[in-house]
Scaffold this motif. Structure first.
Motif, PDB file in Angstrom:
ATOM      1  N   PHE A  35       0.829  -1.206   0.000  1.00  0.00           N
ATOM      2  CA  PHE A  35       0.000   0.000   0.000  1.00  0.00           C
ATOM      3  C   PHE A  35       0.859   1.251   0.000  1.00  0.00           C
ATOM      4  CE2 PHE A  35      -1.471   3.488   2.647  1.00  0.00           C
ATOM      5  CZ  PHE A  35      -2.555   3.924   1.907  1.00  0.00           C
ATOM      6  N   TYR A  36       1.908   1.267   0.823  1.00  0.00           N
ATOM      7  CA  TYR A  36       2.762   2.447   0.936  1.00  0.00           C
ATOM      8  C   TYR A  36       3.507   2.702  -0.376  1.00  0.00           C
ATOM      9  CZ  TYR A  36       6.209   5.753   2.639  1.00  0.00           C
ATOM     10  OH  TYR A  36       6.993   6.865   2.799  1.00  0.00           O
ATOM     11  N   THR A  37       3.950   1.651  -1.041  1.00  0.00           N
ATOM     12  CA  THR A  37       4.613   1.805  -2.341  1.00  0.00           C
ATOM     13  C   THR A  37       3.662   2.463  -3.339  1.00  0.00           C
ATOM     14  OG1 THR A  37       5.995  -0.119  -1.909  1.00  0.00           O
ATOM     15  CG2 THR A  37       5.782   0.553  -4.203  1.00  0.00           C
ATOM     16  N   GLU A  38       2.418   2.013  -3.358  1.00  0.00           N
ATOM     17  CA  GLU A  38       1.419   2.616  -4.247  1.00  0.00           C
ATOM     18  C   GLU A  38       1.131   4.053  -3.847  1.00  0.00           C
ATOM     19  OE1 GLU A  38      -2.123   0.323  -4.954  1.00  0.00           O
ATOM     20  OE2 GLU A  38      -0.982  -1.548  -4.824  1.00  0.00           O
ATOM     21  N   GLN A  41       3.759   6.445  -5.130  1.00  0.00           N
ATOM     22  CA  GLN A  41       3.544   6.732  -6.558  1.00  0.00           C
ATOM     23  C   GLN A  41       2.397   7.717  -6.731  1.00  0.00           C
ATOM     24  OE1 GLN A  41       3.041   2.896  -8.368  1.00  0.00           O
ATOM     25  NE2 GLN A  41       5.163   2.305  -8.000  1.00  0.00           N
ATOM     26  N   PHE A  42       1.331   7.527  -5.970  1.00  0.00           N
ATOM     27  CA  PHE A  42       0.193   8.441  -6.023  1.00  0.00           C
ATOM     28  C   PHE A  42       0.624   9.860  -5.652  1.00  0.00           C
ATOM     29  CE2 PHE A  42      -2.987  10.639  -3.417  1.00  0.00           C
ATOM     30  CZ  PHE A  42      -3.963  10.881  -4.374  1.00  0.00           C
ATOM     31  N   MET A  43       1.400   9.987  -4.567  1.00  0.00           N
ATOM     32  CA  MET A  43       1.826  11.313  -4.105  1.00  0.00           C
ATOM     33  C   MET A  43       2.615  12.049  -5.178  1.00  0.00           C
ATOM     34  SD  MET A  43       2.735  11.043  -0.042  1.00  0.00           S
ATOM     35  CE  MET A  43       4.003   9.808  -0.183  1.00  0.00           C
ATOM     36  N   GLN A  44       3.420  11.342  -5.943  1.00  0.00           N
ATOM     37  CA  GLN A  44       4.236  11.993  -6.965  1.00  0.00           C
ATOM     38  C   GLN A  44       3.416  12.384  -8.193  1.00  0.00           C
ATOM     39  OE1 GLN A  44       7.866   9.784  -7.527  1.00  0.00           O
ATOM     40  NE2 GLN A  44       8.539  10.280  -5.470  1.00  0.00           N
ATOM     41  N   ARG A  45       2.226  11.767  -8.373  1.00  0.00           N
ATOM     42  CA  ARG A  45       1.350  12.121  -9.491  1.00  0.00           C
ATOM     43  C   ARG A  45       0.285  13.140  -9.087  1.00  0.00           C
ATOM     44  NH1 ARG A  45       0.936   6.527  -9.800  1.00  0.00           N
ATOM     45  NH2 ARG A  45      -1.265   6.709  -9.267  1.00  0.00           N
ATOM     46  N   CYS A  46       0.170  13.372  -7.818  1.00  0.00           N
ATOM     47  CA  CYS A  46      -0.854  14.266  -7.271  1.00  0.00           C
ATOM     48  C   CYS A  46      -0.623  15.707  -7.747  1.00  0.00           C
ATOM     49  CB  CYS A  46      -0.724  14.218  -5.747  1.00  0.00           C
ATOM     50  SG  CYS A  46      -2.252  14.178  -4.884  1.00  0.00           S
ATOM     51  N   THR A  59       6.365  12.883   1.052  1.00  0.00           N
ATOM     52  CA  THR A  59       5.983  12.854   2.464  1.00  0.00           C
ATOM     53  C   THR A  59       4.479  13.086   2.610  1.00  0.00           C
ATOM     54  OG1 THR A  59       6.447  15.200   2.779  1.00  0.00           O
ATOM     55  CG2 THR A  59       8.241  13.660   3.240  1.00  0.00           C
ATOM     56  N   TYR A  60       3.975  12.747   3.778  1.00  0.00           N
ATOM     57  CA  TYR A  60       2.541  12.878   4.020  1.00  0.00           C
ATOM     58  C   TYR A  60       2.301  13.233   5.474  1.00  0.00           C
ATOM     59  CZ  TYR A  60       3.012   8.268   6.160  1.00  0.00           C
ATOM     60  OH  TYR A  60       3.397   7.220   6.951  1.00  0.00           O
ATOM     61  N   ARG A  61       1.092  13.688   5.719  1.00  0.00           N
ATOM     62  CA  ARG A  61       0.636  13.945   7.090  1.00  0.00           C
ATOM     63  C   ARG A  61      -0.526  13.009   7.378  1.00  0.00           C
ATOM     64  NH1 ARG A  61       1.134  19.375   8.687  1.00  0.00           N
ATOM     65  NH2 ARG A  61      -0.022  18.790  10.557  1.00  0.00           N
ATOM     66  N   PRO A 110      -1.098  13.854   1.268  1.00  0.00           N
ATOM     67  CA  PRO A 110       0.204  14.243   0.712  1.00  0.00           C
ATOM     68  C   PRO A 110       0.580  15.665   1.151  1.00  0.00           C
ATOM     69  CG  PRO A 110      -1.150  13.229  -0.980  1.00  0.00           C
ATOM     70  CD  PRO A 110      -2.039  13.450   0.222  1.00  0.00           C
ATOM     71  N   THR A 111       1.822  15.867   1.508  1.00  0.00           N
ATOM     72  CA  THR A 111       2.295  17.189   1.940  1.00  0.00           C
ATOM     73  C   THR A 111       2.031  18.253   0.886  1.00  0.00           C
ATOM     74  OG1 THR A 111       3.974  16.168   3.332  1.00  0.00           O
ATOM     75  CG2 THR A 111       4.353  18.460   2.727  1.00  0.00           C
ATOM     76  N   THR A 112       2.038  17.869  -0.380  1.00  0.00           N
ATOM     77  CA  THR A 112       1.805  18.834  -1.464  1.00  0.00           C
ATOM     78  C   THR A 112       0.426  19.469  -1.391  1.00  0.00           C
ATOM     79  OG1 THR A 112       1.045  17.065  -2.938  1.00  0.00           O
ATOM     80  CG2 THR A 112       3.374  17.700  -3.072  1.00  0.00           C
ATOM     81  N   GLN A 113      -0.471  18.907  -0.608  1.00  0.00           N
ATOM     82  CA  GLN A 113      -1.828  19.432  -0.479  1.00  0.00           C
ATOM     83  C   GLN A 113      -2.011  20.297   0.764  1.00  0.00           C
ATOM     84  OE1 GLN A 113      -3.744  18.643  -3.262  1.00  0.00           O
ATOM     85  NE2 GLN A 113      -1.712  17.841  -3.740  1.00  0.00           N
ATOM     86  N   ILE A 114      -0.900  20.577   1.467  1.00  0.00           N
ATOM     87  CA  ILE A 114      -0.965  21.315   2.727  1.00  0.00           C
ATOM     88  C   ILE A 114      -0.126  22.586   2.629  1.00  0.00           C
ATOM     89  CG2 ILE A 114      -0.526  21.192   5.206  1.00  0.00           C
ATOM     90  CD1 ILE A 114      -0.655  18.079   4.848  1.00  0.00           C
TER      91      ILE A 114
END
Length: 125
Positions: A35-38, A41-46, A59-61, A110-114
């Motif tokens: 799940f974490y591997t997927e 990948q999701f975070m980098q496409r977000c 990274t994520y929160r 995803p950190t990119t959303q914060i």
């Protein structure tokens, strides 16, 4: 719909949960959870509305999604409360407010959303 389920107990902390999210032991070998591997990948496409670069892209929160029991209610971003980074060392049961809705889920954001200054989700800038 749940993508993965992890068991936590009353003494679990968010830091411990983060470790469970990212790693699993297979025959005495520590590996990344599928799940974490997927999710990586999701975070980098977000979408990256705030223009993050480098490490924040991976990274994520941890957030708490509160589900209300209103008929026809669909939960959204406004129902997610981010766990403060300094609160990740606390026990999960100490962070949850007993007055929240009938059901709560732990979600990864995803950190990119914060926003880096306001610590709010991107749609609430």
């Amino acid at each position: 719909e749940s993508l993965d389920t992890l068991a936590v107990n009353f003494s679990s902390t968010f830091s411990h949960l983060r470790q469970q999210i990212e790693e699993q032991t297979d025959e005495n070998i520590m590996r990344r959870r599928p799940f974490y591997t997927e999710f990586l990948q999701f975070m980098q496409r977000c979408p990256n509305p705030l223009g993050y670069e480098g490490e924040p892209l991976r990274t994520y929160r941890i957030g708490i999604l509160t589900m209300r029991n209103d008929k026809g209610y669909v939960p959204g971003v406004k129902d997610i409360n981010l766990v403060r980074k300094d609160a990740e060392v606390k026990q999960i049961c100490d962070v949850f407010d007993e007055s929240v809705g009938l059901r709560t889920d732990i979600v990864l954001v995803p950190t990119t959303q914060i926003h880096p200054t306001t610590d709010r989700l991107a749609d609430r800038l």
